[in-house]
Design a protein around this motif. Structure first.
Motif, PDB file in Angstrom:
ATOM      1  N   LYS A 195       0.871  -1.209   0.000  1.00 38.27           N
ATOM      2  CA  LYS A 195       0.000   0.000   0.000  1.00 38.27           C
ATOM      3  C   LYS A 195       0.885   1.228   0.000  1.00 38.27           C
ATOM      4  CE  LYS A 195      -4.443  -1.190   1.781  1.00 38.27           C
ATOM      5  NZ  LYS A 195      -4.368  -2.540   2.377  1.00 38.27           N
ATOM      6  N   ILE A 196       2.068   1.099   0.638  1.00 43.92           N
ATOM      7  CA  ILE A 196       3.095   2.137   0.503  1.00 43.92           C
ATOM      8  C   ILE A 196       4.390   1.416   0.080  1.00 43.92           C
ATOM      9  CG2 ILE A 196       2.011   3.613   2.236  1.00 43.92           C
ATOM     10  CD1 ILE A 196       4.327   2.928   4.149  1.00 43.92           C
ATOM     11  N   ALA A 197       5.349   2.225  -0.432  1.00 43.34           N
ATOM     12  CA  ALA A 197       6.510   1.571  -1.059  1.00 43.34           C
ATOM     13  C   ALA A 197       7.619   1.204  -0.080  1.00 43.34           C
ATOM     14  CB  ALA A 197       7.059   2.481  -2.151  1.00 43.34           C
ATOM     15  N   GLY A 198       7.796   2.016   0.961  1.00 47.51           N
ATOM     16  CA  GLY A 198       8.934   1.718   1.833  1.00 47.51           C
ATOM     17  C   GLY A 198       8.922   2.547   3.096  1.00 47.51           C
ATOM     18  N   ALA A 199       9.834   2.209   3.994  1.00 45.40           N
ATOM     19  CA  ALA A 199       9.932   2.953   5.251  1.00 45.40           C
ATOM     20  C   ALA A 199      11.360   2.914   5.765  1.00 45.40           C
ATOM     21  CB  ALA A 199       8.988   2.356   6.300  1.00 45.40           C
ATOM     22  N   GLY A 200      11.694   3.954   6.517  1.00 45.45           N
ATOM     23  CA  GLY A 200      12.962   4.004   7.252  1.00 45.45           C
ATOM     24  C   GLY A 200      12.602   4.239   8.704  1.00 45.45           C
ATOM     25  N   ILE A 201      12.972   3.308   9.562  1.00 42.10           N
ATOM     26  CA  ILE A 201      12.467   3.331  10.938  1.00 42.10           C
ATOM     27  C   ILE A 201      13.634   3.325  11.929  1.00 42.10           C
ATOM     28  CG2 ILE A 201      11.049   2.056  12.629  1.00 42.10           C
ATOM     29  CD1 ILE A 201       9.403   3.228  10.342  1.00 42.10           C
ATOM     30  N   ASP A 202      13.664   4.354  12.775  1.00 44.37           N
ATOM     31  CA  ASP A 202      14.702   4.425  13.821  1.00 44.37           C
ATOM     32  C   ASP A 202      14.121   4.125  15.197  1.00 44.37           C
ATOM     33  OD1 ASP A 202      17.337   5.125  14.833  1.00 44.37           O
ATOM     34  OD2 ASP A 202      16.455   6.983  15.574  1.00 44.37           O
ATOM     35  N   VAL A 203      12.794   4.250  15.333  1.00 46.78           N
ATOM     36  CA  VAL A 203      12.159   4.158  16.661  1.00 46.78           C
ATOM     37  C   VAL A 203      10.954   3.216  16.592  1.00 46.78           C
ATOM     38  CG1 VAL A 203      12.941   6.372  17.587  1.00 46.78           C
ATOM     39  CG2 VAL A 203      10.984   6.311  16.042  1.00 46.78           C
ATOM     40  N   TYR A 204      10.654   2.565  17.702  1.00 49.85           N
ATOM     41  CA  TYR A 204       9.696   1.452  17.711  1.00 49.85           C
ATOM     42  C   TYR A 204       8.702   1.624  18.856  1.00 49.85           C
ATOM     43  CZ  TYR A 204      13.300  -0.157  14.659  1.00 49.85           C
ATOM     44  OH  TYR A 204      14.186  -0.207  13.613  1.00 49.85           O
ATOM     45  N   GLU A 205       7.545   0.951  18.708  1.00 55.56           N
ATOM     46  CA  GLU A 205       6.551   1.026  19.788  1.00 55.56           C
ATOM     47  C   GLU A 205       7.139   0.475  21.081  1.00 55.56           C
ATOM     48  OE1 GLU A 205       3.032  -0.922  18.272  1.00 55.56           O
ATOM     49  OE2 GLU A 205       2.221   0.970  17.544  1.00 55.56           O
ATOM     50  N   VAL A 206       7.913  -0.628  20.962  1.00 55.56           N
ATOM     51  CA  VAL A 206       8.578  -1.195  22.140  1.00 55.56           C
ATOM     52  C   VAL A 206      10.074  -1.207  21.859  1.00 55.56           C
ATOM     53  CG1 VAL A 206       8.853  -3.242  23.583  1.00 55.56           C
ATOM     54  CG2 VAL A 206       6.586  -2.650  22.674  1.00 55.56           C
ATOM     55  N   GLU A 207      10.839  -0.599  22.758  1.00 52.18           N
ATOM     56  CA  GLU A 207      12.305  -0.575  22.610  1.00 52.18           C
ATOM     57  C   GLU A 207      12.966  -1.165  23.848  1.00 52.18           C
ATOM     58  OE1 GLU A 207      13.722   3.316  21.499  1.00 52.18           O
ATOM     59  OE2 GLU A 207      12.378   3.431  19.790  1.00 52.18           O
ATOM     60  N   PRO A 208      14.076  -1.914  23.688  1.00 53.35           N
ATOM     61  CA  PRO A 208      14.669  -2.326  22.421  1.00 53.35           C
ATOM     62  C   PRO A 208      13.697  -3.228  21.642  1.00 53.35           C
ATOM     63  CG  PRO A 208      16.076  -2.946  24.301  1.00 53.35           C
ATOM     64  CD  PRO A 208      14.805  -2.433  24.858  1.00 53.35           C
ATOM     65  N   ALA A 209      13.676  -3.065  20.317  1.00 52.88           N
ATOM     66  CA  ALA A 209      12.803  -3.890  19.492  1.00 52.88           C
ATOM     67  C   ALA A 209      13.289  -5.343  19.533  1.00 52.88           C
ATOM     68  CB  ALA A 209      12.827  -3.379  18.066  1.00 52.88           C
ATOM     69  N   ALA A 210      12.358  -6.275  19.658  1.00 46.91           N
ATOM     70  CA  ALA A 210      12.723  -7.699  19.715  1.00 46.91           C
ATOM     71  C   ALA A 210      13.143  -8.189  18.332  1.00 46.91           C
ATOM     72  CB  ALA A 210      11.536  -8.508  20.207  1.00 46.91           C
ATOM     73  N   ALA A 211      13.999  -9.204  18.308  1.00 44.26           N
ATOM     74  CA  ALA A 211      14.447  -9.756  17.012  1.00 44.26           C
ATOM     75  C   ALA A 211      13.252 -10.256  16.203  1.00 44.26           C
ATOM     76  CB  ALA A 211      15.432 -10.893  17.257  1.00 44.26           C
TER      77      ALA A 211
END
Ligand SMILES: NC(=O)C1=CN([C@@H]2O[C@H](COP(=O)(O)OP(=O)(O)OC[C@H]3O[C@@H](n4cnc5c(N)ncnc54)[C@H](O)[C@@H]3O)[C@@H](O)[C@H]2O)C=CC1
Ligand SMILES: O=C(O)C(=O)COP(=O)(O)O
Length: 319
Positions: free
Chosen positions: A253-269
């Motif tokens: 629906k969208i082409a791409g994303a660049g993500i530095d921050v997450y709903e839960v940090e540290p983000a799980a593997a």
């Protein structure tokens, strides 16, 4: 007895030697976070009893902690976002809170542009493929000529606009408190959020995390975006509904994303975003440069000294 400063931001001695030396020269004992991650309430509880100042990472600072810290007078946030600090409760306990606004904006803005390039030019996929000896071609997109929508037009967004100006883009911004003078100077058009969502080729997020900005981008917003659009989140994880983002990326629906921050940090593997190859992921590192650490370290140390000397700290947030 020496006054104490507790530093919960990590890697302080290594990256902020000047700031630590300044505090020590002025007679403070500096106690550092040795856990290499944000400290928990249980860990803070044992440390805050006699501290005068804190250089705070992203641990939670609320009334439960302030109650146990009768000598605490100043918190210098080692960064900008203060969603981890209860400013009103701090005020009630006579604790001045400052942040490093406009001190780490250049690093975050540079990283924002880095993420745009990484997503548009498939830099991470190309790197992996080249190392695997595949010599593949991933055709990318130029930034030049694109419509960029900045959500939030504060210090970081303005610096981002300044850099992106060199790419000959058309830049729009939305902010609840529009800064028309800065927009004019940077050739940015202030507009509403819907226009940004519907018309942008690249959307970058620069708002603080508040009840109003939580899930600002959710299923509805991703459906309104162009299928060719990309979104960059260097603000705070909860500003995006991460499940909705995953669905939007997975179903193109969208082409791409660049993500530095997450709903839960540290983000799980096991974070589902990590399965997708149309997203570039960083571990909340947009602000992290040697220069920024040094500058933020000095600003937070100076704020502690200012409060000790009866002066107002810069960027005092809870007057
Ligand atoms: N990824 C990272 O490492 C970093 C993330 N950040 C995040 O970026 C955020 C922005 O930083 P700065 O630009 O320095 O802050 P800033 O305070 O200069 O700008 C934030 C702007 O957002 C606007 N805003 C607030 N609520 C809004 C809403 N509901 N809708 C639209 N606009 C709204 C404000 O009016 C302000 O102009 C920080 O709050 C922090 O959460 C900051 C530094 C590093
Ligand atoms: O300045 C901010 O708000 C940041 O997000 C910087 O990140 P950090 O404090 O290094 O987790």
């Amino acid at each position: 007895m020496k006054k104490k400063v507790l530093v919960t931001a990590t890697n302080y001695s290594r990256l902020c030697a000047g700031a630590k030396a300044l505090l020590e020269k002025e007679g403070f004992e500096v106690i550092e976070n040795t856990f290499g991650r944000p400290m928990t309430f249980e860990e803070l509880k044992d440390k805050v009893g006699d501290v005068y100042g804190v250089v705070a990472g992203v641990d939670t600072w609320n009334e439960d902690v302030f109650k146990l810290a009768p000598n605490l007078k100043v918190i210098g946030r080692f960064g900008i976002g203060v969603d981890n600090i209860d400013l009103e409760a701090a005020k009630k306990y006579g604790i001045k809170v400052m942040n490093a606004r406009a001190i780490n904006s250049d690093s975050v803005a540079e990283c924002t542009v880095g993420l745009i390039l990484a997503v548009l030019r498939n830099l991470v996929n190309l790197d992996k493929s080249t190392r695997a000896g595949k010599w593949e071609r991933y055709v990318g997109y130029t930034i030049r000529g694109k419509k960029i929508g900045l959500v939030g037009f504060g210090a970081i967004a303005q610096y981002t606009a300044k850099i992106l100006g060199a790419f000959e883009t058309e830049i729009f911004a939305y902010d609840v408190y529009p800064n028309h003078a800065a927009a004019k100077k940077l050739g940015v058009t202030m507009t509403d959020l819907d226009t940004i969502i519907k018309q942008s080729d690249i959307i970058t997020l620069h708002v603080p995390c508040t009840p109003e900005t939580t899930k600002l981008f959710s299923k509805k917003e991703f459906e309104m975006m162009k299928a060719s659009a990309v979104i960059i989140n260097v603000a705070r994880g909860p500003v995006i509904d991460e499940n909705a983002l995953y669905d939007a990326l997975k179903t193109h629906k969208i082409a791409g994303a660049g993500i530095d921050v997450y709903e839960v940090e540290p983000a799980a593997a096991a974070n589902p975003l990590f399965e997708l190859d149309n997203v570039v992921c960083l571990p909340h590192s947009a602000a992290e440069t040697y220069e920024t650490y040094e500058a933020v370290g000095m600003a937070t140390a100076q704020a502690i000294l200012d409060v000790m000397n009866g002066r107002d700290p810069i960027n005092w947030l809870n007057k």
